[in-house]
Design a protein around this motif. Structure first.
Motif, mmCIF file in Angstrom:
data_model
loop_
_atom_site.group_PDB
_atom_site.id
_atom_site.type_symbol
_atom_site.label_atom_id
_atom_site.label_comp_id
_atom_site.label_asym_id
_atom_site.label_seq_id
_atom_site.Cartn_x
_atom_site.Cartn_y
_atom_site.Cartn_z
ATOM 1 N N LEU A 99 -2.476 -4.003 -29.379
ATOM 2 C CA LEU A 99 -3.622 -3.517 -28.608
ATOM 3 C C LEU A 99 -3.564 -4.022 -27.164
ATOM 4 O O LEU A 99 -3.902 -3.281 -26.227
ATOM 5 C CB LEU A 99 -4.923 -3.971 -29.272
ATOM 6 C CG LEU A 99 -5.233 -3.328 -30.624
ATOM 7 C CD1 LEU A 99 -6.384 -4.047 -31.311
ATOM 8 C CD2 LEU A 99 -5.557 -1.843 -30.463
ATOM 9 N N LEU A 100 -3.136 -5.262 -26.986
ATOM 10 C CA LEU A 100 -3.000 -5.807 -25.638
ATOM 11 C C LEU A 100 -1.931 -5.052 -24.856
ATOM 12 O O LEU A 100 -2.074 -4.809 -23.648
ATOM 13 C CB LEU A 100 -2.652 -7.297 -25.708
ATOM 14 C CG LEU A 100 -2.455 -8.010 -24.356
ATOM 15 C CD1 LEU A 100 -3.736 -7.978 -23.522
ATOM 16 C CD2 LEU A 100 -1.986 -9.455 -24.571
ATOM 17 N N TRP A 101 -0.854 -4.672 -25.543
ATOM 18 C CA TRP A 101 0.207 -3.893 -24.900
ATOM 19 C C TRP A 101 -0.352 -2.593 -24.333
ATOM 20 O O TRP A 101 -0.147 -2.270 -23.160
ATOM 21 C CB TRP A 101 1.322 -3.610 -25.903
ATOM 22 C CG TRP A 101 2.282 -2.556 -25.440
ATOM 23 C CD1 TRP A 101 2.231 -1.219 -25.729
ATOM 24 C CD2 TRP A 101 3.404 -2.745 -24.578
ATOM 25 N NE1 TRP A 101 3.259 -0.560 -25.108
ATOM 26 C CE2 TRP A 101 4.003 -1.471 -24.393
ATOM 27 C CE3 TRP A 101 3.974 -3.848 -23.958
ATOM 28 C CZ2 TRP A 101 5.126 -1.278 -23.615
ATOM 29 C CZ3 TRP A 101 5.105 -3.661 -23.177
ATOM 30 C CH2 TRP A 101 5.669 -2.402 -23.010
ATOM 31 N N ARG A 102 -1.064 -1.850 -25.166
ATOM 32 C CA ARG A 102 -1.618 -0.575 -24.717
ATOM 33 C C ARG A 102 -2.635 -0.794 -23.598
ATOM 34 O O ARG A 102 -2.705 -0.010 -22.647
ATOM 35 C CB ARG A 102 -2.271 0.165 -25.891
ATOM 36 C CG ARG A 102 -1.283 0.637 -26.938
ATOM 37 C CD ARG A 102 -1.966 1.392 -28.058
ATOM 38 N NE ARG A 102 -2.490 2.670 -27.598
ATOM 39 C CZ ARG A 102 -1.787 3.792 -27.548
ATOM 40 N NH1 ARG A 102 -0.509 3.782 -27.903
ATOM 41 N NH2 ARG A 102 -2.331 4.904 -27.142
ATOM 42 N N PHE A 103 -3.420 -1.826 -23.709
ATOM 43 C CA PHE A 103 -4.470 -2.114 -22.730
ATOM 44 C C PHE A 103 -3.867 -2.421 -21.360
ATOM 45 O O PHE A 103 -4.250 -1.826 -20.345
ATOM 46 C CB PHE A 103 -5.292 -3.303 -23.235
ATOM 47 C CG PHE A 103 -6.515 -3.608 -22.416
ATOM 48 C CD1 PHE A 103 -7.588 -2.729 -22.394
ATOM 49 C CD2 PHE A 103 -6.597 -4.786 -21.689
ATOM 50 C CE1 PHE A 103 -8.727 -3.026 -21.651
ATOM 51 C CE2 PHE A 103 -7.724 -5.082 -20.950
ATOM 52 C CZ PHE A 103 -8.795 -4.205 -20.926
ATOM 53 N N THR A 104 -2.929 -3.340 -21.310
ATOM 54 C CA THR A 104 -2.341 -3.730 -20.029
ATOM 55 C C THR A 104 -1.446 -2.635 -19.455
ATOM 56 O O THR A 104 -1.352 -2.480 -18.231
ATOM 57 C CB THR A 104 -1.536 -5.039 -20.180
ATOM 58 O OG1 THR A 104 -0.615 -4.913 -21.279
ATOM 59 C CG2 THR A 104 -2.463 -6.207 -20.458
ATOM 60 N N GLY A 109 -0.029 0.540 -15.503
ATOM 61 C CA GLY A 109 0.964 1.596 -15.375
ATOM 62 C C GLY A 109 2.385 1.073 -15.319
ATOM 63 O O GLY A 109 3.308 1.794 -14.943
ATOM 64 N N SER A 110 2.585 -0.191 -15.724
ATOM 65 C CA SER A 110 3.895 -0.828 -15.627
ATOM 66 C C SER A 110 4.271 -1.452 -16.958
ATOM 67 O O SER A 110 3.552 -2.320 -17.475
ATOM 68 C CB SER A 110 3.882 -1.904 -14.537
ATOM 69 O OG SER A 110 5.019 -2.743 -14.624
ATOM 70 N N ARG A 111 5.401 -1.051 -17.506
ATOM 71 C CA ARG A 111 5.896 -1.657 -18.741
ATOM 72 C C ARG A 111 6.277 -3.113 -18.515
ATOM 73 O O ARG A 111 6.091 -3.955 -19.388
ATOM 74 C CB ARG A 111 7.103 -0.862 -19.239
ATOM 75 C CG ARG A 111 7.676 -1.355 -20.548
ATOM 76 C CD ARG A 111 8.840 -0.487 -20.980
ATOM 77 N NE ARG A 111 8.376 0.802 -21.472
ATOM 78 C CZ ARG A 111 9.177 1.830 -21.708
ATOM 79 N NH1 ARG A 111 10.475 1.730 -21.474
ATOM 80 N NH2 ARG A 111 8.694 2.970 -22.160
ATOM 81 N N GLU A 112 6.788 -3.416 -17.330
ATOM 82 C CA GLU A 112 7.153 -4.794 -17.010
ATOM 83 C C GLU A 112 5.923 -5.693 -17.023
ATOM 84 O O GLU A 112 5.946 -6.795 -17.582
ATOM 85 C CB GLU A 112 7.834 -4.839 -15.638
ATOM 86 C CG GLU A 112 8.319 -6.220 -15.231
ATOM 87 C CD GLU A 112 8.981 -6.234 -13.861
ATOM 88 O OE1 GLU A 112 9.551 -7.275 -13.501
ATOM 89 O OE2 GLU A 112 8.912 -5.199 -13.159
ATOM 90 N N SER A 294 -5.146 -4.219 -5.155
ATOM 91 C CA SER A 294 -4.639 -4.015 -6.517
ATOM 92 C C SER A 294 -5.794 -3.876 -7.497
ATOM 93 O O SER A 294 -6.560 -4.817 -7.718
ATOM 94 C CB SER A 294 -3.750 -5.205 -6.919
ATOM 95 O OG SER A 294 -3.445 -5.154 -8.296
ATOM 96 N N ARG A 295 -5.920 -2.717 -8.077
ATOM 97 C CA ARG A 295 -6.967 -2.509 -9.075
ATOM 98 C C ARG A 295 -6.737 -3.351 -10.331
ATOM 99 O O ARG A 295 -7.695 -3.923 -10.861
ATOM 100 C CB ARG A 295 -7.060 -1.024 -9.420
ATOM 101 C CG ARG A 295 -7.630 -0.180 -8.282
ATOM 102 C CD ARG A 295 -7.767 1.278 -8.655
ATOM 103 N NE ARG A 295 -6.482 1.892 -8.949
ATOM 104 C CZ ARG A 295 -6.315 3.169 -9.294
ATOM 105 N NH1 ARG A 295 -7.366 3.967 -9.398
ATOM 106 N NH2 ARG A 295 -5.108 3.656 -9.537
ATOM 107 N N PRO A 296 -5.484 -3.463 -10.835
ATOM 108 C CA PRO A 296 -5.285 -4.334 -12.006
ATOM 109 C C PRO A 296 -5.659 -5.793 -11.737
ATOM 110 O O PRO A 296 -6.260 -6.446 -12.592
ATOM 111 C CB PRO A 296 -3.793 -4.188 -12.306
ATOM 112 C CG PRO A 296 -3.423 -2.861 -11.754
ATOM 113 C CD PRO A 296 -4.260 -2.700 -10.523
ATOM 114 N N LEU A 297 -5.317 -6.304 -10.555
ATOM 115 C CA LEU A 297 -5.670 -7.686 -10.226
ATOM 116 C C LEU A 297 -7.179 -7.861 -10.152
ATOM 117 O O LEU A 297 -7.733 -8.852 -10.663
ATOM 118 C CB LEU A 297 -5.039 -8.101 -8.899
ATOM 119 C CG LEU A 297 -3.556 -8.464 -8.900
ATOM 120 C CD1 LEU A 297 -3.110 -8.878 -7.502
ATOM 121 C CD2 LEU A 297 -3.245 -9.577 -9.893
#
Length: 360
Positions: A99-104, A109-112, A294-297
């Motif tokens: 679930l954390l994988w899908r969330f982040t 938008g980055s697999r890394e 940065s929106r994720p940050l």
């Protein structure tokens, strides 16, 4: 972005779970603790029907009734054997990594970034209770339903769509389950609103007063569901706050004090962070997010602050309470590491070009 299951995504989640097992696999053989015996006795003294009713009456003062169903079901099926309980808890740990994988991945938008977040959050030495005590199943269940609800919400809103009735129904069910697992889930409506402001602020501005009934209907419904829960949990007879360990002291100073108490073990420090440098760190993190636009940050910064609120004003303290806030910390750190890597690569390329120019 639309997400699809792929072998590489599955492999990365398995690697992260393997990283957890490398350090915590002995937790599979852990015995029952005093908390487990207390929990089992409390739930077994009641009928399964009453536990089901309490899960529907999510605003009641019943003690974490979803955890009660977990204990009762496994006890009825396997008896007084701790191994099935431990296997179930590790299955939840694996599910939560997925679930954390899908969330982040959705947010960045980055697999890394998503993989780094998994590795950072996959194992933490101060979360030892999560790996060795079935009594922390409340946190594991809350995390699963919290991120499950959020992932559903992200999947719809990332396409620019408003939540349909079927989405709202599933979202309500997941949120109620999260609330019935642990009080930490109460931050979900606030974080949904934060996501809308950070990721969809243009749509928010265009919709105006119609936003709560259209794009914001999920936030509205979750907020309305939270009102009876908070009132019931804080005011009804027999509420958790009557326990001295859970008595609330609500003030900015108490929040800041609690925050740096958790910050030290989170960063593997001891008495390094106090009020002053905690404020400096948070301001620095906010400044970097705004500087980089940065929106994720920015979202991660909000998440780590808001998700701690349900436990920030209590006297009771345990490092594994950071399990859910760790989502924000791991996302922030992963994005920052990828940014640093990009800047370093860019710098090395420029230096290489300068060196090539000089040789010529």
């Amino acid at each position: 972005m639309r997400l699809h299951f792929s072998p590489i995504n599955t492999l990365l989640v398995i690697i992260a779970f393997g990283w957890l097992l490398l350090f915590a696999h002995n937790g599979l053989w852990a015995q029952f603790s005093i908390d487990d015996l207390t929990n089992l006795h409390g739930y077994l003294s009641r009928s399964p029907a009453s536990l089901m009713v309490d899960n529907l009456h999510y605003w009641s003062t019943s003690y974490r009734p979803l955890g009660g169903l977990f204990y009762i079901a496994l006890y009825r099926w396997f008896g007084f054997d701790p191994l099935p309980f431990r296997v179930a808890c590790f299955a939840l740990l694996a599910l939560n990594l997925g679930l954390l994988w899908r969330f982040t991945l959705r947010l960045s938008g980055s697999r890394e970034v998503a993989f780094l977040a998994l590795m950072l959050a996959g194992y933490h030495a101060w979360f030892v209770d999560l790996y060795y005590s079935t009594g922390t199943v409340y946190d594991l269940l809350c995390y699963a339903f919290y991120l499950g609800a959020f992932n559903l919400y992200l999947g719809v809103r990332a396409q620019g769509l408003a939540l349909a009735a079927r989405h709202l129904g599933i979202l309500i069910a997941l949120y109620v389950c999260a609330l019935n697992a642990k009080e930490m889930a109460v931050s979900l409506p606030v974080m949904l609103a934060a996501y809308e402001v950070i990721y969809h602020w243009r749509a928010l501005g265009k919709s105006g007063w119609r936003w709560p009934w259209r794009e914001g209907r999920g936030v509205l419904v979750m907020g309305l569901l939270t009102v009876p829960y908070v009132i019931g949990k804080l005011t009804a007879a027999g509420n958790l706050a009557e326990n001295p360990a859970y008595r609330l002291t609500i003030s900015p100073g108490h929040y800041l004090h609690t925050f740096h108490l958790y910050l030290n073990p989170l960063l593997y420090q001891e008495h390094v962070f106090r009020d002053a440098n905690t404020i400096q760190l948070l301001l620095l993190m906010l400044g970097i997010a705004l500087w980089r636009r940065s929106r994720p940050l920015l979202f991660a910064w909000c998440f780590l602050l808001v998700s701690l609120l349900p436990v920030a004003f209590m006297a009771h303290y345990a490092a594994f309470f950071l399990y859910l806030p760790m989502v924000g910390w791991s996302l922030y750190a992963a994005v920052l590491l990828v940014m640093a890597r990009s800047l370093l690569v860019s710098l090395l390329v420029r230096l290489g070009r300068l060196q090539t120019g000089r040789v010529k």
